[in-house]
Design an enzyme around this catalytic site. Structure first.
Site, mmCIF file in Angstrom:
data_model
loop_
_atom_site.group_PDB
_atom_site.id
_atom_site.type_symbol
_atom_site.label_atom_id
_atom_site.label_comp_id
_atom_site.label_asym_id
_atom_site.label_seq_id
_atom_site.Cartn_x
_atom_site.Cartn_y
_atom_site.Cartn_z
ATOM 1 N N HIS A 131 19.003 35.722 18.367
ATOM 2 C CA HIS A 131 19.491 35.330 17.035
ATOM 3 C C HIS A 131 19.003 33.920 16.723
ATOM 4 O O HIS A 131 19.405 32.963 17.371
ATOM 5 C CB HIS A 131 21.018 35.394 17.015
ATOM 6 C CG HIS A 131 21.607 34.957 15.711
ATOM 7 N ND1 HIS A 131 21.498 35.700 14.563
ATOM 8 C CD2 HIS A 131 22.295 33.836 15.356
ATOM 9 C CE1 HIS A 131 22.098 35.073 13.570
ATOM 10 N NE2 HIS A 131 22.580 33.926 14.017
ATOM 11 N N ASP A 151 18.874 31.044 14.043
ATOM 12 C CA ASP A 151 19.337 30.484 12.768
ATOM 13 C C ASP A 151 18.246 29.622 12.155
ATOM 14 O O ASP A 151 17.798 28.667 12.793
ATOM 15 C CB ASP A 151 20.569 29.601 13.002
ATOM 16 C CG ASP A 151 21.765 30.412 13.470
ATOM 17 O OD1 ASP A 151 22.130 31.362 12.764
ATOM 18 O OD2 ASP A 151 22.309 30.102 14.552
ATOM 19 N N ASP A 201 25.780 37.834 12.341
ATOM 20 C CA ASP A 201 26.438 36.530 12.340
ATOM 21 C C ASP A 201 27.066 36.082 11.018
ATOM 22 O O ASP A 201 27.854 35.147 11.021
ATOM 23 C CB ASP A 201 25.465 35.454 12.855
ATOM 24 C CG ASP A 201 26.192 34.226 13.398
ATOM 25 O OD1 ASP A 201 27.372 34.372 13.803
ATOM 26 O OD2 ASP A 201 25.607 33.128 13.429
ATOM 27 N N ASP A 210 22.143 33.588 20.808
ATOM 28 C CA ASP A 210 21.429 32.631 19.967
ATOM 29 C C ASP A 210 20.212 32.050 20.692
ATOM 30 O O ASP A 210 20.342 31.560 21.819
ATOM 31 C CB ASP A 210 22.366 31.473 19.582
ATOM 32 C CG ASP A 210 23.500 31.933 18.679
ATOM 33 O OD1 ASP A 210 23.564 33.137 18.358
ATOM 34 O OD2 ASP A 210 24.339 31.093 18.296
ATOM 35 N N HIS A 267 23.109 32.041 6.639
ATOM 36 C CA HIS A 267 24.573 31.997 6.776
ATOM 37 C C HIS A 267 25.125 30.676 7.315
ATOM 38 O O HIS A 267 26.337 30.559 7.469
ATOM 39 C CB HIS A 267 25.052 33.182 7.620
ATOM 40 C CG HIS A 267 24.412 33.272 8.970
ATOM 41 N ND1 HIS A 267 23.306 34.056 9.223
ATOM 42 C CD2 HIS A 267 24.695 32.665 10.135
ATOM 43 C CE1 HIS A 267 22.960 33.933 10.487
ATOM 44 N NE2 HIS A 267 23.781 33.092 11.073
HETATM 45 ZN ZN LIG Z 1 23.754 32.502 13.011
#
Ligand SMILES: [Zn+2]
Length: 1159
Positions: A181, A183, A296, A433, A567
């Protein structure tokens, strides 16, 4: 003397007649070259000969115009000199023009209006045949929200199974899905994450996946993939990646630019982010994602599955859902369901969805119910890798000696997890993550799992079949085993999310509201830039090179907007420096859009096309100046003097319906007048500019000029502001009456034409404001709204207040960027008595300004405005809060509250991503923070007779804590971290501005029965106001000169007010059914469904609603056979589609226009 005057009058009259003749000729001759500049297959020779003829005619016309202009100027001078004898040639118009649209049409003849017959009863919204098994609001009403300790699965129960559940023929099929994941910005910026971690993930991916045919991996974020692809990937790595993608070892899931926030994002922003990702994928990899993955986002919206469906997705995965809801669904084996729109009675919108059952998407909470065991199978946590298992038992390397025991242990977890679902196919996501950034993690995970897989698969008695897989592998196996009809239907959404205890994630609905508001500004710019660029390109107003340059600038801006849909971005949950990085990108994006818009506007107005177009050309200044990434924008002040006596204002309407509005611009002098596009003088209002951050004051040499405009759909229309001789008699300009209260120390220095009332006594009574026939606002002595009187005289009490919350201050129990954990109900915000109040009132606009100062808490400059706009004869009031929470306060959340006597009980409605309305209930059994919901755009409460609607310019959190009440959070300042990884409070507050519209509407009888129990609709008036707020009129300024463009551009569009042009990108790629990649334009329309019960029916006359019908040929010249069915992100092209659209209510339809744009 008298003779001289008479002869002047005679000559003036002659000149007027002459000019009128010229005007008529000019107007007619504009229509002569009715060449239809089709975009495709136009013979170049023919075109250039047309072009030269056109240029010739244009030149003549220009000369003509110069002459007309000169004569007109002379005439004006004469007319001015002979004022007392000479009546104005043209009467000032009524407020807004009614009736037939003025024909500025430039290209093509108007096609005959067709009415498409289609059977509305076939629309999903009309049907009732299909039932819903799980309705989320009903579930909320029926379940108790106890938080019982479930044992190892803390939020669940002790899962049991029977050994004989599986057999040789009926094995448990386990798909281990490795994922990472990433971000795009959170603790680090997007670029810094890429450099530090994500780049290495890709490098290792192409090295390690080919080491085993069975190795699989899924990837979600196209922003990162494109960065790697375009900056670091070698040709060899690219080829390997492509091969892995083709062989199915890599699957790209969702493939949006980011994994978007679902609470704050506007659906049009989500469309942009999906389009950005998918267009990159199809252009660079020829790839279209099929399965969606959103693990998420902090709560899941019901608009998201609809958008996925429209994009062509087949399956979807979600994760962050209230733990109690997960338990309830798990108890009934409903974690896999068909997610249906609230208004859909046919099942046409069903999106197959898998919900993860446990606390998180990490490995400890993914293999089964016991995190202590699952953690031992996260082989990144093998001793020595710097990350451990918090449950105290470390993973062990799998070796022949322990493989049986280890395999048995994890199989037990998988079997338990399988009890929560309806099939023997099990999904086990293996990641976290920023995982798989080091090469030894790839080795550790794949090699250890290979040992387990081989052992289990070889052990027949265990009746299990384990493999690495992608989402596609999992869903394929699942659908082979279980029929779609065997899954339940679910409607509603998953807000407000709680992950544990009473930790509700309702804080992020409001965190960093300055940047949330910037998101909406950028969204409006990206849409306007995209649409006007497509208009310029499709009308051949731009050269091919410039069309590409415009496309690139819009694409750059679109990427910044797309990135911010992440997000942790629009959610306001990234660290301070990361928020500023996003804001910098948005600031640049706004400038890119402004540059593209002003150029495209000029090219559209300038016919024939100008040949020497370049990217740097600045023709117009956009009246919205963004200087810094954390500072409110300013406006242009039109400086007029004898050297530069007049300015042109070009307004662009990026909506597909004609809008009527009162606009306000700033001018340097009160001696001005306004002319409409035909040169008629117009009534206008001049008001002083009231400003100030803590104290109010008048700005010297700056005035508001307000006047009504009417702008056709997708049209550019020019108005002129000119210096007026201050000595001449003033017929068209009104000066505001000014009232000033509680301003003891002011010396008011305003030009004498403003009538000023400044009582010496303190204001101790209510005050009212009104503009012409507008609604009247009754306000308290603090300037807060108290009641609204409609234009037809009905009074509705609406009490406005500001309140504040403090946070609980427990260990692991306080508000932060994500969480809202107040220490009790809100307290009134105590502001200084007798705030400074200024009221300006005129025929078009009245505003009450109040400086509400609450020492050591917050300061708010409140501006309450009403407009005299007969096209929206509803009780509508604009409330603009410019606010700052005191930087010295530790913890404070500021909310605005409206209290009415509407008898709505506990029911209220909020919007879902600005796309539709959802019914909600205040629930006593839930804590305060659980009763807060996202407010991306609109909310209302109603009883049998009255509806009260709040529209917002900024996505914020809202609640309806008491009957008759709507509360909207404004900003939050929090000194502590709330333990969700951000590791800081929210202390970077800046002065922020939110604009709200509040609308009171009465019910018309009889009201049709509600469409469905769970959804709602805005009225036509509220919808129009909302669209105008979302997509403000753009004002482009330029100085009048001899080489100026035409005063207007429009095509004769007959868009209805219930149609939304959702997207219109000028350059997209799509894959056809036979696998070819096509290039062309994309277009997406939405037809909204409107409430017909509430509101003034006279609005229909001004904003007619259609039957979802639209003639594509009205907007763009494209041969009918080149209009194809498309998908929401424009990457699929289907069979030919009718160019005459007829949409069902709530339908969204995308078309692919298969036109090549090369010149
Ligand atoms: Zn995230």
């Amino acid at each position: 003397m008298r003779i001289r005057r008479l002869s002047t009058f005679f000559w003036a009259t002659c000149i007027v007649v002459f000019i009128l003749i010229l005007y008529v000729m000019t107007d007619l001759s504009f229509k002569l070259p009715s060449i239809k500049p089709a975009m495709v297959e136009l013979d170049d020779n023919k075109w250039s000969s047309f072009e030269s003829k056109l240029r010739h005619i244009e030149n003549e016309l220009n000369q003509h115009h110069v002459m007309v202009g000169e004569i007109k100027d002379t005439m004006d001078q004469i007319a001015e000199q002979s004022q007392e004898y000479h009546p104005p040639q043209k009467r000032p118009k009524k407020l807004f023009k009614e009736g037939k649209q003025k024909d500025y049409k430039v290209v093509g003849d108007e096609p005959p209006r067709m009415h498409i017959k289609f059977n509305m009863s076939t629309c999903p919204i009309q049907q009732t045949k299909s039932k819903t098994d799980v309705q989320m609001l009903s579930m909320y009403e029926s379940i108790t929200f106890e938080d019982r300790d479930g044992g190892v699965w803390k939020q669940g129960w002790n899962i049991e199974y029977k050994d004989n559940q599986w057999s040789q023929k009926n094995k448990l099929k386990v798909f281990i899905v490795p994922h990472s994941h990433n971000d795009p910005g959170w603790i680090k910026t997007f670029e810094n994450y890429y450099k530090a971690q994500t780049k290495a993930i890709f490098t290792n991916m192409v090295e390690k996946l080919p080491e085993g045919k069975g190795r699989k991996f899924i990837w979600a974020e196209t922003s990162y993939l494109s960065l790697w692809w375009n900056s670091d990937a070698t040709e060899k790595e690219k080829a390997t990646f492509q091969n892995l993608l083709k062989s199915g070892q890599i699957e790209i899931v969702t493939g949006g630019w980011v994994m978007n926030d679902e609470a704050n994002s506007h659906w049009l922003g989500i469309v942009q982010q999906l389009t950005t990702g998918h267009q990159w994928l199809i252009d660079n990899l020829g790839y279209i994602p099929k399965n969606a993955w959103a693990i998420d986002p902090f709560g899941h919206s019901s608009a998201q599955p609809y958008l996925l469906k429209l994009t062509g997705f087949e399956n979807s995965i979600i994760q962050r859902v209230h733990y109690r809801v997960k338990k309830e669904l798990a108890l009934n084996r409903q974690l896999e369901f068909k997610w249906r729109q609230l208004w859909d009675g046919s099942g046409a919108t069903d999106m197959f969805t898998h919900m993860m059952p446990f606390y998180s998407y990490d490995v400890p909470h993914s293999c089964g119910p016991d995190p202590k065991i699952c953690c031992q199978f996260d082989f990144k946590r093998l001793p020595g890798n710097g990350i451990t298992c918090p449950w105290g038992v470390a993973p062990r390397k799998i070796i022949p000696k322990n493989v049986e025991e280890r395999a048995g242990l994890i199989l037990d977890q998988w079997r338990k997890k399988a009890q929560l679902y309806r099939s023997n196919v099990l999904l086990f996501p293996l990641g976290d993550d920023f995982r798989y950034d080091r090469s030894n993690e790839w080795d550790n995970q794949y090699q250890n799992y290979d040992m387990l897989i081989d052992f289990i698969n070889a052990n027949d008695d265990w009746n299990a079949e384990v493999q690495f897989g992608t989402l596609n592998d999992y869903f394929k196996a699942l659908h082979e085993e279980v029929k779609m009809s065997d899954f339940p239907v679910l409607s509603g959404d998953f807000f407000t999310y709680a992950d544990r205890n009473q930790h509700y994630w309702s804080g992020y609905y409001t965190s960093r509201p300055f940047y949330k508001s910037m998101d909406r500004v950028l969204l409006s710019y990206v849409r306007a830039a995209e649409i006007i660029t497509s208009q310029a390109v499709s009308s051949r107003s731009v050269t091919y090179i410039v069309s590409l340059q415009l496309r690139d600038r819009v694409e750059q801006a679109r990427r910044a907007l797309a990135l911010f849909q992440h997000h942790d971005a629009v959610a306001g949950t990234a660290r301070d420096d990361v928020m500023l990085d996003y804001a910098n990108k948005m600031l640049t994006a706004i400038k890119y859009c402004q540059s593209a818009i002003q150029q495209a506007a000029y090219y559209l107005l300038k016919q024939p096309p100008i040949q020497d177009q370049t990217q740097e050309d600045i023709y117009f200044d956009v009246d919205d100046i963004w200087r810094k990434n954390n500072e409110l924008p300013t406006r242009i002040t039109i400086a007029l003097d004898v050297m530069s006596p007049s300015r042109r204002l070009v307004f662009y309407n990026a909506l597909v319906f004609r809008r009527h509005e009162v606009v306000t611009v700033l001018v340097s002098t009160p001696h001005v007048e306004v002319f409409d596009p035909d040169g008629n003088p117009m009534m206008a209002q001049i008001s002083p500019v009231v400003a100030g951050e803590r104290r109010l004051g008048f700005v010297s040499n700056k005035f508001q000029l307000s006047f009504p405009v009417t702008i056709d759909p997708l049209a550019l229309t020019t108005y002129t502001v000119s210096l007026r001789d201050s000595m001449s008699i003033n017929k068209y300009t009104s000066y505001s009456r000014v009232r000033i209260y509680n301003a003891d120390y002011w010396t008011v220095d305003l030009p004498k034409m403003f009538a000023i009332d400044q009582p010496t006594a303190r204001l101790s009574n209510d005050v009212t404001i009104q503009a012409g026939n507008s609604s009247r606002v009754l306000a308290t002595m603090n300037g807060l709204v108290k009641a609204i009187v409609s234009p037809d005289g009905r009074t509705t009490p609406v009490h406005m207040d500001f309140v504040q919350y403090d946070t609980q201050k427990g260990q692991d129990n306080n508000s932060g960027a994500y969480l809202f954990i107040p220490d009790g109900p809100a307290q009134p915000l105590k502001t200084d008595a007798f705030p400074e109040i200024v009221i300006t009132e005129g025929p078009y606009k009245a505003t009450l300004y109040s400086a509400l100062i609450s020492p050591k808490n917050a300061e708010i400059i409140l501006a309450v405005s009403v407009y005299n706009n007969p096209s929206l004869p509803q009780s509508e009031v604009e409330i603009c809060n410019t606010l700052l929470i005191d930087p010295q306060v530790d913890d404070l959340e500021l909310a605005m509250r409206f209290s009415t006597n509407i008898n709505n009980g506990d029911v209220f409605y909020t919007d879902v991503n600005g796309m539709q309305m959802i019914k909600r209930r205040y629930m006593e059994k839930l804590p305060l923070q659980a009763n807060f919901y996202p407010l991306p755009a609109a909310a209302y409460i109603e009883d049998g007779s009255t509806r009260f609607t709040v529209l917002t310019s900024t996505p914020l959190g809202m609640a309806a804590l008491q009957p008759g009440q709507i509360e909207v959070m404004q900003d939050r300042r929090l000194s502590r971290d709330d333990n969700r990884g951000m590791n800081q409070g929210v202390l970077d507050n800046v002065r922020t501005r939110h604009t709200f519209k509040i609308i009171v509407e009465n019910a018309n009888n009889p009201c049709p029965p509600p469409l469905s129990a769970g959804s709602g609709q805005l009225s036509l008036g509220a919808h129009v106001s909302q669209q105008q707020q979302l997509q403000p009129l753009l004002a482009l300024h330029y100085t009048a000169n001899e080489n100026e463009p035409r005063p207007a551009y429009s095509r004769a569009l007959y868009g209805a007010a219930d149609l939304v042009l959702a997207a219109f990108p000028s350059h997209v790629s799509a894959e056809s059914k036979d696998g070819k990649i096509l290039h062309g334009m994309g277009i997406t329309f939405q037809r909204v469904h409107l409430d017909t019960c509430y509101g003034n029916r006279a609005i229909n006359k001004w904003y007619p609603v259609g039957e979802g019908q639209f003639q594509l040929s009205d907007l763009v010249d494209v041969p009918a056979e080149r209009v194809l069915r498309g998908s929401l992100s424009h990457s699929r092209a289907g069979p030919p589609a009718p160019a005459a659209l007829a949409l069902c209510p709530m339908e969204v339809r995308s078309l692919f226009l298969n036109v090549t744009l090369q010149h």
